[in-house]
Design a protein around this motif. Structure first.
Motif, mmCIF file in Angstrom:
data_model
loop_
_atom_site.group_PDB
_atom_site.id
_atom_site.type_symbol
_atom_site.label_atom_id
_atom_site.label_comp_id
_atom_site.label_asym_id
_atom_site.label_seq_id
_atom_site.Cartn_x
_atom_site.Cartn_y
_atom_site.Cartn_z
ATOM 1 N N MET A 1 0.841 -1.179 0.000
ATOM 2 C CA MET A 1 0.000 0.000 0.000
ATOM 3 C C MET A 1 0.890 1.248 0.000
ATOM 4 N N ILE A 2 0.508 2.228 -0.769
ATOM 5 C CA ILE A 2 1.275 3.468 -0.862
ATOM 6 C C ILE A 2 0.880 4.378 0.303
ATOM 7 N N ARG A 3 1.895 4.881 0.967
ATOM 8 C CA ARG A 3 1.669 5.759 2.112
ATOM 9 C C ARG A 3 1.429 7.175 1.608
ATOM 10 N N LYS A 4 0.356 7.798 2.036
ATOM 11 C CA LYS A 4 0.020 9.155 1.612
ATOM 12 C C LYS A 4 0.730 10.158 2.525
ATOM 13 N N MET A 5 1.441 11.068 1.917
ATOM 14 C CA MET A 5 2.192 12.078 2.670
ATOM 15 C C MET A 5 1.481 13.415 2.544
ATOM 16 N N GLY A 6 1.709 14.291 3.483
ATOM 17 C CA GLY A 6 1.094 15.606 3.434
ATOM 18 C C GLY A 6 1.837 16.579 4.327
ATOM 19 N N ILE A 7 1.472 17.838 4.190
ATOM 20 C CA ILE A 7 2.059 18.883 5.025
ATOM 21 C C ILE A 7 0.928 19.704 5.620
ATOM 22 N N THR A 8 1.221 20.410 6.673
ATOM 23 C CA THR A 8 0.288 21.360 7.255
ATOM 24 C C THR A 8 0.804 22.753 6.916
ATOM 25 N N TRP A 9 0.022 23.511 6.200
ATOM 26 C CA TRP A 9 0.439 24.806 5.661
ATOM 27 C C TRP A 9 -0.108 25.907 6.551
ATOM 28 N N HIS A 10 0.781 26.701 7.151
ATOM 29 C CA HIS A 10 0.386 27.747 8.097
ATOM 30 C C HIS A 10 0.776 29.144 7.615
ATOM 31 N N LEU A 11 0.778 29.374 6.313
ATOM 32 C CA LEU A 11 1.235 30.682 5.819
ATOM 33 C C LEU A 11 0.335 31.809 6.303
ATOM 34 N N ARG A 12 -0.978 31.628 6.267
ATOM 35 C CA ARG A 12 -1.882 32.696 6.718
ATOM 36 C C ARG A 12 -1.651 33.005 8.198
ATOM 37 N N LEU A 13 -1.456 31.983 9.006
ATOM 38 C CA LEU A 13 -1.188 32.177 10.431
ATOM 39 C C LEU A 13 0.126 32.924 10.636
ATOM 40 N N ARG A 14 1.167 32.539 9.908
ATOM 41 C CA ARG A 14 2.473 33.210 10.039
ATOM 42 C C ARG A 14 2.378 34.667 9.597
ATOM 43 N N MET A 15 1.587 34.925 8.552
ATOM 44 C CA MET A 15 1.398 36.311 8.122
ATOM 45 C C MET A 15 0.686 37.116 9.209
ATOM 46 N N ALA A 16 -0.331 36.535 9.833
ATOM 47 C CA ALA A 16 -1.068 37.239 10.889
ATOM 48 C C ALA A 16 -0.167 37.527 12.086
ATOM 49 N N GLU A 17 0.737 36.610 12.401
ATOM 50 C CA GLU A 17 1.681 36.849 13.498
ATOM 51 C C GLU A 17 2.578 38.042 13.215
ATOM 52 N N LYS A 18 2.810 38.310 11.932
ATOM 53 C CA LYS A 18 3.659 39.433 11.541
ATOM 54 C C LYS A 18 2.849 40.693 11.243
ATOM 55 N N GLY A 19 1.545 40.647 11.491
ATOM 56 C CA GLY A 19 0.704 41.821 11.282
ATOM 57 C C GLY A 19 0.235 41.986 9.852
ATOM 58 N N MET A 20 0.330 40.964 9.055
ATOM 59 C CA MET A 20 -0.106 41.023 7.659
ATOM 60 C C MET A 20 -1.451 40.306 7.549
ATOM 61 N N PHE A 21 -2.505 41.057 7.222
ATOM 62 C CA PHE A 21 -3.833 40.471 7.169
ATOM 63 C C PHE A 21 -4.424 40.487 5.767
ATOM 64 N N GLN A 22 -3.682 40.979 4.792
ATOM 65 C CA GLN A 22 -4.147 40.981 3.404
ATOM 66 C C GLN A 22 -3.122 40.257 2.549
ATOM 67 N N THR A 23 -3.618 39.440 1.636
ATOM 68 C CA THR A 23 -2.709 38.679 0.777
ATOM 69 C C THR A 23 -1.928 39.592 -0.152
#
Length: 112
Positions: free
Chosen positions: A1-23
């Motif tokens: 069986m093939i193991r499914k890999m993935g990532i957790t993407w937190h770019l929006r959260l990291r932007m909010a931590e830096k005070g960036m709320f607009q893309t």
């Protein structure tokens, strides 16, 4: 069986931590680092997990420091939790406690 890999993407959260709320705030910062993405591409990058991502884009995202985002306050550092050092103390009779049974024997010579 093939193991499914993935990532957790937190770019929006990291932007909010830096005070960036607009893309749209991210687009010029990426352009300064040679990454030219359209407004729609930046929006998709921020709002969802990318299936493919160039290492140049990833490096540019990691390179954007908190000071360049327009915030005047530095990002707080994480506190380091230090655990107290367990010191062997003598009991009331002046005897030292017995070492833990799984602890390696102390090979240093002791003077009495």
């Amino acid at each position: 069986m093939i193991r499914k890999m993935g990532i957790t993407w937190h770019l929006r959260l990291r932007m909010a931590e830096k005070g960036m709320f607009q893309t749209t705030a991210l687009q010029p910062l990426l352009a300064e680092r040679g990454i030219h993405l359209s407004r729609e591409q930046v929006f998709r990058l921020v709002t969802g997990t990318p299936q493919r991502l160039s290492t140049d884009t990833l490096a540019a995202l990691c390179d954007i420091p908190a000071g360049e985002t327009g915030t005047s306050q530095p990002r707080p550092r994480r506190a380091t939790v230090r655990r107290p050092i367990r010191r062997e103390t003598a009991d009331q009779d002046g005897r030292r406690p017995e070492p833990h049974p799984t602890a390696p024997p102390d090979s240093s010579p002791r003077t009495v």
